[in-house]
Design a protein around this motif. Structure first.
Motif, PDB file in Angstrom:
ATOM      1  N   CYS A   2       3.854   9.878   6.231  1.00 14.38           N
ATOM      2  CA  CYS A   2       2.564   9.414   5.693  1.00 14.38           C
ATOM      3  C   CYS A   2       1.487   9.554   6.776  1.00 14.38           C
ATOM      4  CB  CYS A   2       2.686   7.952   5.246  1.00 14.38           C
ATOM      5  SG  CYS A   2       1.113   7.151   4.903  1.00 14.38           S
ATOM      6  N   PHE A   4      -1.465   8.284   7.134  1.00 10.34           N
ATOM      7  CA  PHE A   4      -2.115   7.047   7.587  1.00 10.34           C
ATOM      8  C   PHE A   4      -1.164   6.205   8.438  1.00 10.34           C
ATOM      9  CE2 PHE A   4      -5.751   6.807   4.199  1.00 10.34           C
ATOM     10  CZ  PHE A   4      -6.272   7.990   4.701  1.00 10.34           C
ATOM     11  N   CYS A   5       0.126   6.218   8.140  1.00 16.65           N
ATOM     12  CA  CYS A   5       1.099   5.568   9.040  1.00 16.65           C
ATOM     13  C   CYS A   5       1.064   6.238  10.412  1.00 16.65           C
ATOM     14  CB  CYS A   5       2.499   5.641   8.454  1.00 16.65           C
ATOM     15  SG  CYS A   5       2.835   4.427   7.153  1.00 16.65           S
ATOM     16  N   HIS A  44       2.883   0.071   5.540  1.00 17.07           N
ATOM     17  CA  HIS A  44       2.757   1.058   4.458  1.00 17.07           C
ATOM     18  C   HIS A  44       2.844   0.378   3.093  1.00 17.07           C
ATOM     19  CE1 HIS A  44       2.877   5.020   2.556  1.00 17.07           C
ATOM     20  NE2 HIS A  44       3.696   4.443   1.688  1.00 17.07           N
ATOM     21  N   HIS A  95      -1.346   5.563   0.744  1.00 24.97           N
ATOM     22  CA  HIS A  95      -1.258   4.425   1.661  1.00 24.97           C
ATOM     23  C   HIS A  95      -2.575   3.683   1.423  1.00 24.97           C
ATOM     24  CE1 HIS A  95      -0.225   2.830   5.937  1.00 24.97           C
ATOM     25  NE2 HIS A  95      -1.270   2.122   5.492  1.00 24.97           N
TER      26      HIS A  95
HETATM   27 ZN    ZN Z   1       1.682   4.993   5.212  1.00 24.89          ZN
END
Ligand code: ZN
Ligand code: 5GP
Length: 111
Positions: A2, A4-5, A44, A95
């Motif tokens: 992911c 954004f993670c 998340h 996310h």
């Molecule tokens: Zn994420």
């Protein structure tokens, strides 16, 4: 995997303007206004559909951060917060993220 993670843990570059134990805020890579910041939970959570009662502090922190950043960005005349949920709303990153948009007049209704 992911994106954004990856930003939260520093594995992917971003212009981070706020980070604390619960949330991270960074500038959108494709800004739609002079100020376009994304405020995300460090944890998340795919979207609004996955928010649970236990996320109360986290969700409150997202909005408190939006208020704090609106002040620091000089958006005293107004700004818009947007949460896109699902394909018809154009959600493209799964996310949870709160868009903070400001620095220009906003139209209503949104497109
Ligand atoms: Zn994420
Ligand atoms: P959505 O359409 O899902 O509500 O918004 C996703 C937003 O994330 C878009 O405005 C897009 O420009 C932004 N975005 C996607 N990937 C990245 C990235 O890797 N870095 C940053 N800073 N923004 C991203």
């Amino acid at each position: 995997s992911c994106v954004f993670c990856q930003i939260v843990v520093g594995e992917r570059a971003a212009t981070i303007i706020h980070q604390d134990a619960l949330v991270t805020a960074f500038r959108d890579i494709n800004p739609q206004a002079p100020t376009h910041i994304l405020i995300i939970p460090n944890e998340h959570i795919p979207g609004i559909a996955e928010i649970e009662e236990q996320h109360g502090d986290l969700v409150a922190r997202m909005f408190a951060t939006a208020n704090h950043l609106a002040h620091s960005e000089g958006l005293s005349r107004g700004y818009r917060l947007v949460l896109n949920q699902g394909p018809l709303a154009g959600q493209s990153v799964f996310h949870l993220h709160l868009h903070l948009l400001g620095g220009r007049a906003m139209r209503w209704p949104p497109g």
